[in-house]
Design an enzyme around this catalytic site. Structure first.
Site, PDB file in Angstrom:
ATOM      1  N   LYS A 204      -9.707   2.614  -2.032  1.00 54.31           N
ATOM      2  CA  LYS A 204      -9.878   1.959  -0.728  1.00 54.31           C
ATOM      3  C   LYS A 204     -11.243   2.288  -0.122  1.00 54.31           C
ATOM      4  O   LYS A 204     -11.594   3.449   0.064  1.00 54.31           O
ATOM      5  CB  LYS A 204      -8.758   2.410   0.210  1.00 54.31           C
TER       6      LYS A 204
ATOM      7  N   GLU B 162       0.838  -1.200   0.000  1.00 54.27           N
ATOM      8  CA  GLU B 162       0.000   0.000   0.000  1.00 54.27           C
ATOM      9  C   GLU B 162       0.874   1.251   0.000  1.00 54.27           C
ATOM     10  O   GLU B 162       1.890   1.298   0.680  1.00 54.27           O
ATOM     11  CB  GLU B 162      -0.892  -0.023   1.249  1.00 54.27           C
TER      12      GLU B 162
ATOM     13  N   CYS C   1      -5.409  -3.017   2.752  1.00 48.39           N
ATOM     14  CA  CYS C   1      -5.120  -2.934   4.187  1.00 48.39           C
ATOM     15  C   CYS C   1      -6.346  -3.086   5.089  1.00 48.39           C
ATOM     16  O   CYS C   1      -6.804  -4.190   5.331  1.00 48.39           O
ATOM     17  CB  CYS C   1      -4.367  -1.630   4.471  1.00 48.39           C
TER      18      CYS C   1
END
Length: 259
Positions: A110, A44, A144
């Site tokens: 995200k 990331e 994540c």
């Protein structure tokens, strides 16, 4: 699926808020890969580290790090993925690009911004999940904090591989280890998580634990390394087909839609 898939995962110590040096480091690591690979996976925010300094570090949708990804994909004849700080319109995004060997790409913003680090105050949350089709494989790439939310990760499209790119700190690494394995088992898919290592500019330490699991949750290589390394993983199409044919657990999954 048409063939087996060779995936190179790169666990690296990111240089804080220094895109130019990070791209140089990753160029060298990619050049050092000797095996034939189909896909390269980076952590990331691989060009900056997990920074909230988006105003100074962002790039436009066709920015330098993205162009670098296209150059790598074209020169190495591989796909490459990882996330970057991107500004589109008036919004900043933690955006994953999946770049194909011909330079075409797909993107994922995200969904679950990390409120503990106030990521939600800097970056807009994505709204759509992405399923990439590549060399006969269906891949679901996520970022994540998405790992903590099994509904968002749920295998409703019969994808073959679930992929997480991350900056997941050492203080909560036990959750990373357990949840990656759980996501593989519950979704009957390969699950790969690529984390960083080293200390960031906020003095958070990262100890890696980049890992890969098969669709039954068995680890494909040692998953507790905290050093920098590159690992090539061979994903087998026969494993997915035989497991799902013999154990039809996905047929019993709950049906739902997300708002």
């Amino acid at each position: 699926m048409e063939q087996n898939l060779n995936v190179a995962v790169i666990q690296a110590d990111l240089i804080w808020e220094n895109p130019e040096q990070n791209l140089e480091v990753f160029s060298k690591k990619i050049d050092d890969i000797q095996e034939e690979v189909d896909l390269i996976v980076l952590p990331e925010m691989f060009s900056t580290g997990f920074s909230m300094n988006a105003e100074s570090l962002y790039e436009e949708p066709n920015g330098k790090a993205f162009n670098w990804m296209q150059e790598i994909a074209n020169s190495k004849k591989v796909a490459i993925t990882g996330s970057l700080i991107v500004k589109e319109g008036e919004q900043f995004y933690n955006r994953l690009y999946f770049v194909f060997p011909d330079g075409s790409f797909e993107k994922y913003d995200k969904r679950h911004t990390f409120t503990l680090a106030k990521e939600n105050e800097t970056y807009a949350a994505g709204k759509n999940r992405l399923i990439v089709e590549y060399k006969g494989w269906k891949i679901c790439p996520l970022i994540c904090y998405d790992l903590r939310f099994p509904v968002w990760s749920r295998n409703t499209e019969d994808y073959d591989m679930l992929l997480y790119v991350a900056n997941w700190p050492e203080t909560r690494i036990h959750a990373w280890d357990i949840l990656l394995q759980a996501r593989a088992i519950e979704n009957m898919a390969y699950c790969i998580g690529v984390n960083r290592t080293g200390m960031d500019g906020n003095e958070y330490n990262y100890n890696g634990h980049t890992a890969a699991y098969d669709s039954l949750g068995a680890p494909l290589f040692s998953n507790n390394r905290s050093d920098e390394f590159t690992q090539v993983i061979r994903l087998k199409n026969e494993h997915i087909s035989s497991t799902r044919n013999n154990l039809k657990f996905l047929a019993d999954r709950d049906r739902f839609t997300l708002e």
